[in-house]
Design an enzyme around this catalytic site. Structure first.
Site, PDB file in Angstrom:
ATOM      1  N   HIS A 223       0.823  -1.216   0.000  1.00 20.62           N
ATOM      2  CA  HIS A 223       0.000   0.000   0.000  1.00 20.62           C
ATOM      3  C   HIS A 223       0.862   1.274   0.000  1.00 20.62           C
ATOM      4  O   HIS A 223       2.043   1.219  -0.326  1.00 20.62           O
ATOM      5  CB  HIS A 223      -1.002  -0.034   1.146  1.00 20.62           C
ATOM      6  CG  HIS A 223      -1.735  -1.345   1.233  1.00 20.62           C
ATOM      7  ND1 HIS A 223      -2.665  -1.725   0.288  1.00 20.62           N
ATOM      8  CD2 HIS A 223      -1.632  -2.380   2.104  1.00 20.62           C
ATOM      9  CE1 HIS A 223      -3.125  -2.936   0.586  1.00 20.62           C
ATOM     10  NE2 HIS A 223      -2.500  -3.358   1.680  1.00 20.62           N
TER      11      HIS A 223
ATOM     12  N   GLU B 261      -1.668   0.440   7.959  1.00 18.33           N
ATOM     13  CA  GLU B 261      -0.894  -0.674   7.421  1.00 18.33           C
ATOM     14  C   GLU B 261       0.277  -0.171   6.599  1.00 18.33           C
ATOM     15  O   GLU B 261       1.376  -0.731   6.638  1.00 18.33           O
ATOM     16  CB  GLU B 261      -1.798  -1.574   6.578  1.00 18.33           C
ATOM     17  CG  GLU B 261      -1.090  -2.770   5.974  1.00 18.33           C
ATOM     18  CD  GLU B 261      -1.980  -3.608   5.073  1.00 18.33           C
ATOM     19  OE1 GLU B 261      -1.492  -4.619   4.538  1.00 18.33           O
ATOM     20  OE2 GLU B 261      -3.171  -3.246   4.898  1.00 18.33           O
TER      21      GLU B 261
ATOM     22  N   HIS C  50       2.690  -7.097   4.564  1.00 16.24           N
ATOM     23  CA  HIS C  50       1.333  -6.618   4.820  1.00 16.24           C
ATOM     24  C   HIS C  50       0.939  -6.907   6.263  1.00 16.24           C
ATOM     25  O   HIS C  50       1.647  -7.608   6.998  1.00 16.24           O
ATOM     26  CB  HIS C  50       0.331  -7.310   3.886  1.00 16.24           C
ATOM     27  CG  HIS C  50       0.449  -6.892   2.457  1.00 16.24           C
ATOM     28  ND1 HIS C  50      -0.327  -5.908   1.897  1.00 16.24           N
ATOM     29  CD2 HIS C  50       1.275  -7.334   1.467  1.00 16.24           C
ATOM     30  CE1 HIS C  50       0.004  -5.750   0.633  1.00 16.24           C
ATOM     31  NE2 HIS C  50       0.981  -6.607   0.344  1.00 16.24           N
TER      32      HIS C  50
ATOM     33  N   GLU D  26       1.369 -11.671   5.787  1.00 15.75           N
ATOM     34  CA  GLU D  26       0.442 -10.901   6.613  1.00 15.75           C
ATOM     35  C   GLU D  26       0.937 -11.082   8.044  1.00 15.75           C
ATOM     36  O   GLU D  26       0.782 -12.150   8.643  1.00 15.75           O
ATOM     37  CB  GLU D  26      -0.984 -11.432   6.467  1.00 15.75           C
ATOM     38  CG  GLU D  26      -1.574 -11.307   5.071  1.00 15.75           C
ATOM     39  CD  GLU D  26      -2.090  -9.893   4.755  1.00 15.75           C
ATOM     40  OE1 GLU D  26      -1.941  -8.994   5.620  1.00 15.75           O
ATOM     41  OE2 GLU D  26      -2.627  -9.697   3.649  1.00 15.75           O
TER      42      GLU D  26
END
Length: 304
Positions: free
Chosen positions: A93, A130, A186, A268
């Protein structure tokens, strides 16, 4: 473990007939030399022949110096085992994605289908994003890998526009670098109570511009190493909601994996929407452990 060679057995005592002094010395010298040879070549604890049956006579001083030069030492290559390796880190992101929804919502082809260029990502309930988390871990990871001698490239590092890059571009950066390993960092946004980390592996995809078949096996090995070391270093448990407790998940809907031509995985690191996981993700000390766990997995993979 210390090791002692075979104990030295002194040669049999020899009998000499009476003779003039010169003759007696002449007989004595070879015996003394033989004893010295046996002692140095076989029996001296820690000597060059310790533990070797039928050791030969000792080498000359020049020969010994030559052997010493071959003994591994703290050379630059030994201290930097990833010298010559390239690692691409993809911090998921971008903090500015929230303000550029029209740009990140444009569709890109990921091989299996068309998908948004990027997403905003998630955040903790207290607002820690994030995107901030992933870049912080990426910086820590880069430092660790560079200390091992790797060349490290980031897909974003404050040098990008205020949004993106698109998932297609993120894959291209790793491909263009001919990375030996690539990882996308992430943190998840699942419901409260969903906890733990998981590593996402590429499925076997052959559609449009996507062909992961050459990297599926190597990416799985990379993912397994990262999963194992991440759990060991951070003390975090594998996800309780993805992967059936294995900490591994296989997907074919992620452009960053579908379009990669180099071994690549996603991780993650935890669930930002769970209060217990969020407490870890917002801790600088824990993020250092996360970077260390990922680094050890990558190093293990690259050293084979």
């Amino acid at each position: 473990m210390s090791y002692s060679g075979p104990e030295f057995d002194p040669p049999q005592q020899r009998r000499f007939r009476r003779a003039p002094l010169a003759v007696g010395l002449a007989a004595l010298v070879p015996g003394a030399l033989l004893g010295w040879v046996l002692y140095e070549g076989v029996g001296r604890p820690g000597g060059s022949g310790a533990g070797q049956a039928g050791a030969a006579a000792p080498k000359s001083a020049a020969g010994a110096a030559s052997d010493d030069a071959k003994v591994p030492s703290a050379s630059p290559s030994a201290a930097r085992p990833l010298q010559g390796k390239v690692v691409v880190i993809d911090p998921g992101h971008n903090p500015g994605n929230f303000q550029h929804t029209s740009e990140i919502n444009q569709k890109v082809n990921i091989g299996t289908n068309w998908k948004e260029c990027d997403t905003t990502g998630t955040s903790t309930n207290a607002g820690y994003s994030e995107a901030r988390f992933t870049l912080d871990v990426a910086h820590r990871l880069r430092t660790l890998l560079e200390r091992q001698g790797a060349t490290v490239k980031l897909t974003r590092d404050g040098d990008r526009p205020a949004w993106g890059p698109c998932v297609t571009k993120r894959a291209e950066i790793g491909n263009a670098a001919h990375a030996d390993a690539a990882i996308s960092i992430h943190a998840d946004g699942a419901p409260e109570g969903d906890r733990g980390f998981h590593v996402i592996l590429p499925a076997s995809v052959h559609s449009g511009a996507a062909d992961t078949r050459p990297i599926v096996a190597s990416s799985r090995t990379l993912g397994e190493r990262v999963e194992s070391d991440f759990a060991k270093v951070t003390g975090s448990a594998p996800s309780n909601y993805v992967g059936n407790g294995t900490g591994l998940d296989v997907r074919k809907d992620l452009g960053g994996l579908n379009l990669s031509t180099v071994p690549k995985v996603f991780i993650e690191c935890g669930n930002m929407r769970d209060s217990k996981d969020a407490a870890l993700l917002t801790s600088g000390a824990w993020r250092q452990k996360a970077a260390q766990g990922i680094s050890e997995g990558i190093v293990s993979f690259l050293r084979g």
